[in-house]
Design a protein around this motif. Structure first.
Motif, short mmCIF file in Angstrom:
data_model
loop_
_atom_site.label_atom_id
_atom_site.label_comp_id
_atom_site.label_asym_id
_atom_site.label_seq_id
_atom_site.Cartn_x
_atom_site.Cartn_y
_atom_site.Cartn_z
N ILE A 125 30.34 -4.77 57.85
CA ILE A 125 31.43 -5.33 57.05
C ILE A 125 32.74 -5.11 57.79
N SER A 126 33.78 -5.75 57.32
CA SER A 126 35.08 -5.60 57.97
C SER A 126 35.68 -4.24 57.65
N ARG A 127 36.61 -3.83 58.48
CA ARG A 127 37.32 -2.57 58.29
C ARG A 127 38.05 -2.58 56.95
N ALA A 159 32.14 0.97 58.66
CA ALA A 159 32.19 -0.48 58.49
C ALA A 159 31.29 -1.17 59.51
N LYS A 160 31.33 -0.70 60.75
CA LYS A 160 30.46 -1.28 61.78
C LYS A 160 29.00 -1.07 61.46
#
Length: 73
Positions: A32-34, A27-28
């Motif tokens: 994007i978000s987890r 995600a990182k």
């Protein structure tokens, strides 16, 4: 020396990654978000492998996925 000569290309974010990376780390990398990464993984949009109860993203396939998406755009 102009500013364009001083700028160096961004290092490859995939360099040195293990074969399988945890979903939050993917995600990182994707920015994007987890939670979004887990949604994409469960929908089959991220290339994943399960080891026991844990879900990992296959880093080589993630790179291919990103490169093919860039070419399609």
């Amino acid at each position: 020396m102009s500013t364009s000569e001083r700028e160096t290309p961004d290092p490859d974010p995939f360099a040195g990654l293990p074969l399988l990376i945890p979903v939050p780390r993917a995600a990182k990398l994707l920015g994007i978000s987890r939670a979004a990464a887990y949604r994409f993984a469960s929908a089959g949009d991220l290339p994943t492998k399960r080891l026991g109860r844990r879900v990992y993203v296959v880093s080589a396939k993630l790179r291919e996925f990103i490169e093919t998406e860039d070419e399609a755009a």
